[in-house]
Design an enzyme around this catalytic site. Structure first.
Site, PDB file in Angstrom:
ATOM      1  CG  ASN A   9     -77.409 -68.248 -15.527  1.00 21.82           C
ATOM      2  OD1 ASN A   9     -76.782 -67.137 -14.860  1.00 21.82           O
ATOM      3  ND2 ASN A   9     -76.781 -69.207 -16.054  1.00 21.82           N
ATOM      4  CD1 TRP A  10     -81.701 -63.014 -14.737  1.00 23.86           C
ATOM      5  CD2 TRP A  10     -80.995 -61.156 -14.015  1.00 23.86           C
ATOM      6  NE1 TRP A  10     -82.536 -62.479 -14.349  1.00 23.86           N
ATOM      7  CE2 TRP A  10     -82.073 -61.288 -13.685  1.00 23.86           C
ATOM      8  CE3 TRP A  10     -80.124 -59.903 -13.627  1.00 23.86           C
ATOM      9  CZ2 TRP A  10     -83.229 -60.244 -13.013  1.00 23.86           C
ATOM     10  CZ3 TRP A  10     -80.878 -58.924 -12.840  1.00 23.86           C
ATOM     11  CH2 TRP A  10     -82.376 -59.192 -12.522  1.00 23.86           C
ATOM     12  CE  LYS A  11     -76.688 -68.482 -19.503  1.00 21.22           C
ATOM     13  NZ  LYS A  11     -76.541 -69.334 -20.725  1.00 21.22           N
ATOM     14  CG  HIS A  96     -73.772 -72.186 -16.404  1.00 20.60           C
ATOM     15  ND1 HIS A  96     -73.222 -72.420 -17.636  1.00 20.60           N
ATOM     16  CD2 HIS A  96     -75.080 -72.158 -16.316  1.00 20.60           C
ATOM     17  CE1 HIS A  96     -74.337 -71.765 -18.657  1.00 20.60           C
ATOM     18  NE2 HIS A  96     -75.289 -72.044 -17.740  1.00 20.60           N
ATOM     19  CD  GLU A  98     -72.913 -69.849 -20.273  1.00 19.68           C
ATOM     20  OE1 GLU A  98     -72.811 -69.043 -19.521  1.00 19.68           O
ATOM     21  OE2 GLU A  98     -73.804 -70.290 -21.358  1.00 19.68           O
ATOM     22  CD  GLU A 167     -78.192 -74.852 -17.604  1.00 12.71           C
ATOM     23  OE1 GLU A 167     -79.256 -74.204 -17.678  1.00 12.71           O
ATOM     24  OE2 GLU A 167     -76.827 -74.313 -17.500  1.00 12.71           O
ATOM     25  N   GLY A 173     -78.567 -71.333 -25.432  1.00 14.15           N
ATOM     26  CA  GLY A 173     -78.444 -70.174 -26.319  1.00 14.15           C
ATOM     27  C   GLY A 173     -78.127 -70.446 -27.585  1.00 14.15           C
ATOM     28  CB  SER A 213     -83.195 -73.230 -26.181  1.00 16.76           C
ATOM     29  OG  SER A 213     -81.828 -72.794 -26.758  1.00 16.76           O
ATOM     30  N   GLY A 234     -81.876 -69.301 -19.097  1.00 13.54           N
ATOM     31  CA  GLY A 234     -80.932 -67.927 -19.618  1.00 13.54           C
ATOM     32  C   GLY A 234     -81.635 -66.885 -20.361  1.00 13.54           C
ATOM     33  N   GLY A 235     -81.483 -66.957 -21.720  1.00 14.45           N
ATOM     34  CA  GLY A 235     -81.955 -65.865 -22.380  1.00 14.45           C
ATOM     35  C   GLY A 235     -83.329 -65.240 -22.272  1.00 14.45           C
TER      36      GLY A 235
HETATM   37  P1  13P Z   1     -80.524 -70.255 -22.597  1.00 15.31           P
HETATM   38  O1  13P Z   1     -81.783 -70.311 -21.764  1.00 15.31           O
HETATM   39  O2  13P Z   1     -80.277 -69.191 -23.130  1.00 15.31           O
HETATM   40  O3  13P Z   1     -80.259 -71.443 -23.477  1.00 15.31           O
HETATM   41  O4  13P Z   1     -79.478 -70.720 -21.433  1.00 15.31           O
HETATM   42  C1  13P Z   1     -79.655 -71.808 -20.434  1.00 15.31           C
HETATM   43  C2  13P Z   1     -78.732 -71.538 -19.252  1.00 15.31           C
HETATM   44  O5  13P Z   1     -77.458 -71.791 -19.660  1.00 15.31           O
HETATM   45  C3  13P Z   1     -79.021 -71.363 -18.151  1.00 15.31           C
HETATM   46  O6  13P Z   1     -78.281 -71.550 -17.168  1.00 15.31           O
END
Ligand code: 13P
Length: 251
Positions: A9-11, A96, A98, A167, A173, A213, A234-235
């Site tokens: 997920n590149w956000k 998600h 967010e 999640e 993050g 993470s 994510g990251g």
């Molecule tokens: P991180 O891997 O950066 O913690 O993010 C997870 C995430 O929100 C994937 O959708």
């Protein structure tokens, strides 16, 4: 049998040029890699068409990060599931944390978004997860159950197409991963809720991904748990090397 899946997920990261380069690097790496999972990248909507042009869809699936709950019409700035599907994408992240937190997305909206995705042939990656306060006050199992129950209005045939991603918001993050045991317990709780509603077969076939993470250093342990069927990353999905390190945890 359910699939193992690692999805990025590149956000809201990468310019178009950077995103195309990242996708083609991942695609290239996948050609030489031995892995036992499906691999997907969920990218900003502006990148979908171009990324689709540089990846080999047998190796790498493509998804959006969100879609509208509406069909079409006067919703300035929104992107419909039909538009997402028309780019060549096959997946869409829905709900998600967010989006729930910063854009106030409700369970009713998320059910409507999921219906839109399914009606347009997209596989929803439906996210659930508790915040830190709910982890600490012990309500996390119930919170996540009620989030997944928002989809229980779906017909069994439709629910069977959904991928679930757990999640925990406190792990996103933050560098603070849920332990493999915490992930396993919650995934088993989610699968039990699905089984109560849709029966053993659909519950057993539903892929439940862990996100928060997840890194090359902890992926193997998380994925070794019986109810953890992969990750939503994510990251660590923003660099081909670290993303591949997670993909290859399924060897
Ligand atoms: P991180 O891997 O950066 O913690 O993010 C997870 C995430 O929100 C994937 O959708």
């Amino acid at each position: 049998m359910r699939k193992n899946i690692v999805a990025g997920n590149w956000k809201m990261n990468t310019t178009l040029e950077e995103g195309v380069e990242l996708a083609s690097n991942i695609n290239e790496a996948l050609k030489a890699s031995k892995h036992n999972c499906d691999v997907v990248v969920c990218v900003p909507a502006t990148h979908l068409v171009s990324v689709n042009g540089v990846i080999d869809r047998e190796l790498l699936g493509l998804g959006a990060e969100n879609c509208s709950e509406h069909d079409k019409g006067a919703y300035t700035g929104e992107i419909s599931a039909a538009m997402v599907a028309s780019t060549g994408a096959g997946y869409c992240i829905i709900g998600h944390s967010e989006r729930r937190q910063y854009f106030g997305e409700t369970n009713e909206q998320l059910l409507a978004k999921t219906r839109q995705a399914l009606a347009n042939g997209l596989t929803p990656i439906f996210c659930v997860g508790e915040v830190l306060e709910q982890r600490e006050d012990g309500s996390f199992n119930q919170v996540v159950r009620s989030q997944i129950e928002a989809l229980f209005a779906l017909d069994p045939a439709d629910f069977a197409k959904v991928i679930v991603a757990y999640e925990p918001v406190w792990a996103i993050g933050t560098g603070k991963t849920a332990t493999a045991e915490q992930a396993q317990d919650m995934h088993a709780n989610i699968r039990a809720a699905i089984e109560e509603k849709y029966g053993k077969e659909i519950a057993g076939d539903t892929s439940i991904l862990y996100g928060g993470s997840c890194k090359p250093t902890n992926a193997r342990e998380l994925f070794s748990k019986p109810d953890v069927d992969g990750g939503l990353i994510g990251g660590a999905a923003l660099k081909a090397d670290s993303f591949m390190g997670i993909v290859e945890a399924f060897d």
